[in-house]
Scaffold this motif. Structure first.
Motif, PDB file in Angstrom:
ATOM      1  N   ILE A  68      31.508  62.992  90.205  1.00  0.00           N
ATOM      2  CA  ILE A  68      32.919  63.380  90.269  1.00  0.00           C
ATOM      3  C   ILE A  68      33.049  64.840  90.692  1.00  0.00           C
ATOM      4  CG2 ILE A  68      34.994  63.768  88.880  1.00  0.00           C
ATOM      5  CD1 ILE A  68      34.190  61.309  87.241  1.00  0.00           C
ATOM      6  N   LEU A  97      39.029  65.684  84.776  1.00  0.00           N
ATOM      7  CA  LEU A  97      38.467  64.341  84.594  1.00  0.00           C
ATOM      8  C   LEU A  97      37.096  64.400  83.931  1.00  0.00           C
ATOM      9  CD1 LEU A  97      39.422  62.613  87.952  1.00  0.00           C
ATOM     10  CD2 LEU A  97      40.347  62.131  85.693  1.00  0.00           C
ATOM     11  N   THR A 146      37.406  65.225  80.179  1.00  0.00           N
ATOM     12  CA  THR A 146      37.798  64.029  79.439  1.00  0.00           C
ATOM     13  C   THR A 146      36.632  63.049  79.332  1.00  0.00           C
ATOM     14  OG1 THR A 146      40.033  64.310  80.269  1.00  0.00           O
ATOM     15  CG2 THR A 146      39.486  62.176  79.328  1.00  0.00           C
ATOM     16  N   SER A 147      35.897  62.890  80.402  1.00  0.00           N
ATOM     17  CA  SER A 147      34.760  61.969  80.421  1.00  0.00           C
ATOM     18  C   SER A 147      33.640  62.433  79.488  1.00  0.00           C
ATOM     19  CB  SER A 147      34.251  61.824  81.844  1.00  0.00           C
ATOM     20  OG  SER A 147      33.134  60.992  81.882  1.00  0.00           O
TER      21      SER A 147
END
Length: 112
Positions: A43, A72, A75-76
């Protein structure tokens, strides 16, 4: 720089798949953690690495870093930490109850 991080993500995915196919429960958990780390790097790489650029727009700044991949990934990381800790607790409980951490023996398919 993106080529190096893409190769690193591929190596992490390959190592994770190898660990997921093992018989010991702890190696399976390590494989799931490595897959999540590989996804984080993937990512980050897809968001295009720009060193030294601010993540917000201001007057006079035309080139900026996109903050969405970083959000992201954050959060991951939290979700993968929770999943890994749950898997570790379940593996510990299963190994204490059954006196083994080998998946074949936990399934009842031990070779005699």
């Amino acid at each position: 720089m993106e080529i190096i991080t893409s190769i690193l993500a591929g190596v992490l995915f390959a190592t994770a798949i190898y660990n997921l196919l093992q018989k010991q429960l702890i190696r399976i958990i390590i494989g799931t953690a490595l897959i999540s780390h590989g996804a984080h790097i993937l990512i980050l790489t897809m968001g295009r690495l720009k060193a030294g650029q601010p993540p917000i727009l201001r007057e006079g700044i035309s080139n900026y870093t996109d903050p969405l991949p970083q959000a992201l990934i954050l959060t991951s990381i939290v979700i993968s930490f929770g999943v890994t800790s749950l898997l570790l607790v379940l593996a510990y409980r299963a190994s204490q109850e059954n006196n083994t951490d080998i998946m074949e023996e936990l399934r009842g398919n031990e070779n005699e």
